[in-house]
Design an enzyme around this catalytic site. Structure first.
Site, PDB file in Angstrom:
ATOM      1  N   HIS A 101       0.641  -0.850   0.024  1.00  0.00           N
ATOM      2  CA  HIS A 101      -0.161   0.032  -0.435  1.00  0.00           C
ATOM      3  C   HIS A 101       0.601   1.403   0.265  1.00  0.00           C
ATOM      4  O   HIS A 101       0.775   2.505  -0.122  1.00  0.00           O
ATOM      5  CB  HIS A 101      -1.164   0.260   1.324  1.00  0.00           C
ATOM      6  CG  HIS A 101      -1.807  -1.169   1.254  1.00  0.00           C
ATOM      7  ND1 HIS A 101      -3.093  -1.340   2.081  1.00  0.00           N
ATOM      8  CD2 HIS A 101      -2.644  -2.024   0.288  1.00  0.00           C
ATOM      9  CE1 HIS A 101      -3.492  -2.179   1.649  1.00  0.00           C
ATOM     10  NE2 HIS A 101      -3.553  -2.721   0.770  1.00  0.00           N
ATOM     11  N   ALA A 213      -0.216  -9.043  18.692  1.00  0.00           N
ATOM     12  CA  ALA A 213       0.889  -8.913  17.764  1.00  0.00           C
ATOM     13  C   ALA A 213       1.836  -8.948  18.469  1.00  0.00           C
ATOM     14  O   ALA A 213       2.959  -9.635  19.228  1.00  0.00           O
ATOM     15  CB  ALA A 213       0.984  -8.135  16.618  1.00  0.00           C
TER      16      ALA A 213
HETATM   17  P1  NAD Z   1      -6.651  -3.980   8.750  1.00  0.00           P
HETATM   18  O1  NAD Z   1      -8.142  -4.531   7.859  1.00  0.00           O
HETATM   19  O2  NAD Z   1      -5.180  -4.619   8.277  1.00  0.00           O
HETATM   20  O3  NAD Z   1      -7.350  -4.524  10.315  1.00  0.00           O
HETATM   21  C1  NAD Z   1      -6.241  -5.050  11.459  1.00  0.00           C
HETATM   22  C2  NAD Z   1      -6.352  -5.505  11.945  1.00  0.00           C
HETATM   23  O4  NAD Z   1      -5.393  -5.357  12.941  1.00  0.00           O
HETATM   24  C3  NAD Z   1      -7.756  -6.026  12.593  1.00  0.00           C
HETATM   25  O5  NAD Z   1      -8.079  -6.756  12.147  1.00  0.00           O
HETATM   26  C4  NAD Z   1      -8.175  -6.026  13.741  1.00  0.00           C
HETATM   27  O6  NAD Z   1      -8.406  -7.062  14.733  1.00  0.00           O
HETATM   28  C5  NAD Z   1      -6.308  -6.362  14.123  1.00  0.00           C
HETATM   29  N1  NAD Z   1      -5.406  -6.206  15.373  1.00  0.00           N
HETATM   30  C6  NAD Z   1      -6.430  -4.595  16.076  1.00  0.00           C
HETATM   31  N2  NAD Z   1      -5.078  -4.351  17.214  1.00  0.00           N
HETATM   32  C7  NAD Z   1      -4.327  -5.598  16.996  1.00  0.00           C
HETATM   33  C8  NAD Z   1      -2.709  -6.247  17.875  1.00  0.00           C
HETATM   34  N3  NAD Z   1      -2.684  -5.133  18.712  1.00  0.00           N
HETATM   35  N4  NAD Z   1      -3.043  -7.148  17.958  1.00  0.00           N
HETATM   36  C9  NAD Z   1      -2.965  -8.153  16.715  1.00  0.00           C
HETATM   37  N5  NAD Z   1      -4.028  -7.522  15.292  1.00  0.00           N
HETATM   38  C10 NAD Z   1      -4.660  -6.163  15.809  1.00  0.00           C
HETATM   39  O7  NAD Z   1      -6.468  -1.969   8.856  1.00  0.00           O
HETATM   40  P2  NAD Z   1      -7.481  -1.292   8.572  1.00  0.00           P
HETATM   41  O8  NAD Z   1      -6.615  -0.736  10.018  1.00  0.00           O
HETATM   42  O9  NAD Z   1      -8.684  -0.991   7.971  1.00  0.00           O
HETATM   43  O10 NAD Z   1      -6.504  -0.434   7.410  1.00  0.00           O
HETATM   44  C11 NAD Z   1      -7.113  -0.722   6.077  1.00  0.00           C
HETATM   45  C12 NAD Z   1      -6.064   0.278   5.635  1.00  0.00           C
HETATM   46  O11 NAD Z   1      -5.579   1.238   5.861  1.00  0.00           O
HETATM   47  C13 NAD Z   1      -4.140  -0.304   5.048  1.00  0.00           C
HETATM   48  O12 NAD Z   1      -4.281  -1.669   4.395  1.00  0.00           O
HETATM   49  C14 NAD Z   1      -3.059   0.688   5.328  1.00  0.00           C
HETATM   50  O13 NAD Z   1      -3.184   0.154   3.763  1.00  0.00           O
HETATM   51  C15 NAD Z   1      -4.155   1.537   5.816  1.00  0.00           C
HETATM   52  N6  NAD Z   1      -3.692   1.613   6.986  1.00  0.00           N
HETATM   53  C16 NAD Z   1      -2.377   1.194   7.741  1.00  0.00           C
HETATM   54  C17 NAD Z   1      -2.004   2.234   8.845  1.00  0.00           C
HETATM   55  C18 NAD Z   1      -0.477   2.008   9.408  1.00  0.00           C
HETATM   56  O14 NAD Z   1       0.661   2.059   8.539  1.00  0.00           O
HETATM   57  N7  NAD Z   1       0.066   1.893  10.169  1.00  0.00           N
HETATM   58  C19 NAD Z   1      -2.634   2.055   9.569  1.00  0.00           C
HETATM   59  C20 NAD Z   1      -3.895   2.031   9.611  1.00  0.00           C
HETATM   60  C21 NAD Z   1      -4.493   2.075   8.118  1.00  0.00           C
END
Ligand code: NAD
Ligand code: ZN
Length: 235
Positions: A101, A213
């Site tokens: 992404h 995680a």
């Molecule tokens: P996503 O669809 O990958 O969902 C996040 C997942 O993380 C959920 O299934 C949740 O249950 C899980 N999760 C939350 N806390 C956790 C933990 N401590 N340990 C393990 N699992 C945990 O992502 P999204 O937030 O719906 O975002 C969609 C897209 O937006 C991403 O693919 C990305 O491109 C972008 N995004 C990136 C970031 C980043 O770079 N950190 C953050 C938010 C969104």
């Protein structure tokens, strides 16, 4: 060994996920701002959102899960694929990360399409192209946009060749990244899921670690080390 990470792996570093708690910025849903339509309608609003994310992430550090994966790569044949745009895998020491992404730390010209690294925090808004002066955008993949083809092909190839395919902190809802786990499964990999909750991937995962995680990645790695020593020979 192949690992696919999503926003969940960075949650414990203080980076909010879009889905679930923390998915709001001001009164807007983050999911609604990460779109080409939102940028076309109101580039200043979208840039303010991205400038805020860059500032927030600049104050975050990689957590135990990012660090464990960087360490694992030094003693195994590991391909790291991420949906994250935060750069925390690289900050933990991982190299050759397949960024499906894109990255918050790269900008792209909306006219001449060249990209460049930019780590300025705060960012002067609106950012413009150093060559042609046109409006720049974050070099990230927004909802409804194509993934970078070469990166996606490399990710698919690694999924087909994987002996172990681990999905960490991804909801499994965003295609085509979610399809990678299915490809790995169909090509015979052992599929492992690490997430705080069950997802559509749980149904065909061979092993589900339900929990955060930072705790579960090291548990999984110690079990992989114990059970799959042949996978740990460096190339
Ligand atoms: P996503 O669809 O990958 O969902 C996040 C997942 O993380 C959920 O299934 C949740 O249950 C899980 N999760 C939350 N806390 C956790 C933990 N401590 N340990 C393990 N699992 C945990 O992502 P999204 O937030 O719906 O975002 C969609 C897209 O937006 C991403 O693919 C990305 O491109 C972008 N995004 C990136 C970031 C980043 O770079 N950190 C953050 C938010 C969104
Ligand atoms: Zn330009």
């Amino acid at each position: 060994m192949v690992v696919l990470t999503g926003a969940g792996i960075s949650a414990e570093s203080g980076v909010p996920t879009f889905r679930g708690a923390g998915g709001l910025w001001r009164e807007h849903r983050a999911l609604d701002l990460a779109t080409p339509e939102a940028f076309a309608r109101d580039p200043d609003l979208v840039w303010n959102f991205y400038a805020w994310r860059r500032e927030l992430i600049a104050g975050c550090t990689p957590n135990a899960a990012h660090l464990s994966l960087a360490d694992l790569a030094t003693r195994s044949n590991l391909t790291l694929i991420t949906q994250n745009v935060d750069g925390l895998h690289q900050a933990a020491g991982s190299t050759n990360v397949l960024e499906l992404h894109g990255s918050l730390w790269r900008l792209r010209c909306t006219a001449c399409r060249q990209t460049w690294a930019d780590r300025n925090v705060p960012l002067l808004l609106p950012p413009t192209c150093p060559d042609c002066g046109s409006l720049a955008r974050p070099d990230v993949v927004w909802f409804g946009e194509q993934l970078p083809r070469a990166t996606l092909n490399a990710a698919k190839e690694s999924a087909r060749a994987a002996a172990v395919f681990a999905c960490i902190g991804t909801s499994g809802l965003v295609e085509p990244a979610a399809g990678l786990a299915r490809i790995a499964h169909e090509f015979g990999a052992q599929v492992v899921e690490i997430n705080v909750e069950r997802t559509p991937l749980s149904a065909f995962a061979d092993r589900v670690y339900e929990g955060p995680a930072t705790a579960m990645v090291s548990r999984w790695i110690s079990e992989v080390v114990a059970g799959n020593l042949d996978l740990l020979d460096p190339e």
